[in-house]
Design a protein around this motif. Sequence first.
Motif, PDB file in Angstrom:
ATOM      1  N   UNK A  85      20.757 -24.512  -8.565  1.00 21.36           N
ATOM      2  CA  UNK A  85      22.075 -24.934  -8.099  1.00 21.36           C
ATOM      3  C   UNK A  85      22.666 -23.914  -7.137  1.00 21.36           C
ATOM      4  N   UNK A  86      22.528 -22.644  -7.459  1.00 16.19           N
ATOM      5  CA  UNK A  86      23.043 -21.596  -6.574  1.00 16.19           C
ATOM      6  C   UNK A  86      22.345 -21.640  -5.222  1.00 16.19           C
ATOM      7  N   UNK A  87      21.013 -21.755  -5.243  1.00 17.48           N
ATOM      8  CA  UNK A  87      20.262 -21.837  -3.984  1.00 17.48           C
ATOM      9  C   UNK A  87      20.646 -23.090  -3.200  1.00 17.48           C
ATOM     10  N   UNK A 112      22.183 -23.116   0.453  1.00 17.45           N
ATOM     11  CA  UNK A 112      21.484 -23.937   1.444  1.00 17.45           C
ATOM     12  C   UNK A 112      22.449 -24.898   2.123  1.00 17.45           C
ATOM     13  N   UNK A 113      23.266 -25.559   1.336  1.00 19.66           N
ATOM     14  CA  UNK A 113      24.220 -26.535   1.859  1.00 19.66           C
ATOM     15  C   UNK A 113      25.177 -25.878   2.849  1.00 19.66           C
ATOM     16  N   UNK A 114      25.659 -24.700   2.522  1.00 18.66           N
ATOM     17  CA  UNK A 114      26.619 -23.999   3.369  1.00 18.66           C
ATOM     18  C   UNK A 114      25.962 -23.477   4.655  1.00 18.66           C
ATOM     19  N   UNK A 115      24.753 -22.955   4.549  1.00 24.78           N
ATOM     20  CA  UNK A 115      24.117 -22.308   5.695  1.00 24.78           C
ATOM     21  C   UNK A 115      23.130 -23.193   6.455  1.00 24.78           C
ATOM     22  N   UNK A 116      23.335 -24.465   6.457  1.00 28.05           N
ATOM     23  CA  UNK A 116      22.521 -25.319   7.316  1.00 28.05           C
ATOM     24  C   UNK A 116      22.106 -26.641   6.727  1.00 28.05           C
ATOM     25  N   UNK A 117      22.081 -26.762   5.423  1.00 28.03           N
ATOM     26  CA  UNK A 117      21.624 -28.000   4.805  1.00 28.03           C
ATOM     27  C   UNK A 117      22.484 -29.204   5.149  1.00 28.03           C
ATOM     28  N   UNK A 118      23.803 -28.992   5.227  1.00 31.38           N
ATOM     29  CA  UNK A 118      24.694 -30.105   5.557  1.00 31.38           C
ATOM     30  C   UNK A 118      24.385 -30.651   6.944  1.00 31.38           C
ATOM     31  N   UNK A 165      14.677 -38.262   3.751  1.00 30.18           N
ATOM     32  CA  UNK A 165      14.600 -36.846   4.095  1.00 30.18           C
ATOM     33  C   UNK A 165      16.001 -36.232   4.141  1.00 30.18           C
ATOM     34  N   UNK A 166      16.997 -37.015   4.552  1.00 31.71           N
ATOM     35  CA  UNK A 166      18.378 -36.506   4.589  1.00 31.71           C
ATOM     36  C   UNK A 166      18.834 -36.093   3.196  1.00 31.71           C
ATOM     37  N   UNK A 167      18.525 -36.901   2.201  1.00 29.66           N
ATOM     38  CA  UNK A 167      18.877 -36.543   0.823  1.00 29.66           C
ATOM     39  C   UNK A 167      18.151 -35.291   0.364  1.00 29.66           C
ATOM     40  N   UNK A 168      16.901 -35.170   0.761  1.00 30.24           N
ATOM     41  CA  UNK A 168      16.101 -33.990   0.421  1.00 30.24           C
ATOM     42  C   UNK A 168      16.639 -32.763   1.147  1.00 30.24           C
ATOM     43  N   UNK A 169      17.028 -32.933   2.411  1.00 31.23           N
ATOM     44  CA  UNK A 169      17.556 -31.820   3.196  1.00 31.23           C
ATOM     45  C   UNK A 169      18.912 -31.359   2.681  1.00 31.23           C
ATOM     46  N   UNK A 170      19.628 -32.234   2.032  1.00 35.70           N
ATOM     47  CA  UNK A 170      20.946 -31.880   1.505  1.00 35.70           C
ATOM     48  C   UNK A 170      20.837 -31.005   0.252  1.00 35.70           C
ATOM     49  N   UNK A 171      19.827 -31.254  -0.581  1.00 44.02           N
ATOM     50  CA  UNK A 171      19.703 -30.588  -1.884  1.00 44.02           C
ATOM     51  C   UNK A 171      18.212 -30.399  -2.190  1.00 44.02           C
ATOM     52  N   UNK A 172      17.498 -29.469  -1.513  1.00 44.05           N
ATOM     53  CA  UNK A 172      16.033 -29.402  -1.630  1.00 44.05           C
ATOM     54  C   UNK A 172      15.479 -28.673  -2.854  1.00 44.05           C
ATOM     55  N   UNK A 173      16.229 -27.716  -3.388  1.00 43.56           N
ATOM     56  CA  UNK A 173      15.688 -26.917  -4.490  1.00 43.56           C
ATOM     57  C   UNK A 173      15.640 -27.752  -5.761  1.00 43.56           C
ATOM     58  N   UNK A 212      18.712 -12.644   1.536  1.00 46.05           N
ATOM     59  CA  UNK A 212      19.189 -13.846   0.854  1.00 46.05           C
ATOM     60  C   UNK A 212      18.681 -15.115   1.535  1.00 46.05           C
ATOM     61  N   UNK A 213      18.308 -15.004   2.802  1.00 42.52           N
ATOM     62  CA  UNK A 213      17.832 -16.168   3.541  1.00 42.52           C
ATOM     63  C   UNK A 213      16.360 -16.481   3.348  1.00 42.52           C
ATOM     64  N   UNK A 214      15.607 -15.595   2.722  1.00 36.18           N
ATOM     65  CA  UNK A 214      14.168 -15.818   2.545  1.00 36.18           C
ATOM     66  C   UNK A 214      13.876 -17.083   1.730  1.00 36.18           C
ATOM     67  N   UNK A 215      14.540 -17.322   0.586  1.00 35.51           N
ATOM     68  CA  UNK A 215      14.278 -18.578  -0.124  1.00 35.51           C
ATOM     69  C   UNK A 215      14.668 -19.812   0.706  1.00 35.51           C
ATOM     70  N   UNK A 216      15.702 -19.659   1.529  1.00 35.77           N
ATOM     71  CA  UNK A 216      16.113 -20.765   2.395  1.00 35.77           C
ATOM     72  C   UNK A 216      15.059 -21.025   3.472  1.00 35.77           C
ATOM     73  N   UNK A 217      14.486 -19.950   3.992  1.00 33.10           N
ATOM     74  CA  UNK A 217      13.424 -20.100   4.985  1.00 33.10           C
ATOM     75  C   UNK A 217      12.208 -20.787   4.373  1.00 33.10           C
ATOM     76  N   UNK A 218      11.877 -20.420   3.139  1.00 35.24           N
ATOM     77  CA  UNK A 218      10.748 -21.054   2.454  1.00 35.24           C
ATOM     78  C   UNK A 218      11.020 -22.539   2.247  1.00 35.24           C
TER      79      UNK A 218
END
Length: 133
Positions: free
Chosen positions: A3-5, A9-15, A44-52, A98-104
């Motif tokens: 949830x934290x990730x 993610x949502x704040x830094x690009x997922x939206x 894919x939009x739903x996945x991109x919104x909440x991927x973890x 902090x961005x490494x998990x987001x990059x993955x």
Amino acid sequence: MKTILNVIWLVFGGFWLALSYFLAGIVCCILIITIPWGIASFRIAGYALWPFGRTVVDKPGGTGIASTLGNIIWILVAGIWIVISHVTTAVAMALTIIGIPLAIANIKMIPISLMPLGKEIVPSNRPFVSSYH
């Protein structure tokens, strides 16, 4: 932790990423002939919104010739450009710790962005269970 990730993610690009896939889905559905790619874009939009906590698997029964041909057309028209944008964004995200998990997560989205037809997004705690069973 998922949830934290997802919130980070949502704040830094997922939206914005999800919004772009959603708008692409609308355009594809308006053009009628490209409705299969529109439906895939919405998925894919739903996945991109909440991927973890979710992962991509092949749909059961394999992909047919229509999915294969559709994916080839998608790769030539949009897939390559989407992959380039995911790789570029992943490199930028990986510049901070902090961005490494987001990059993955961004890199993890490349296969479905490159070939969206014949894929299914499922919770990662059951990656081989399909809703079609």
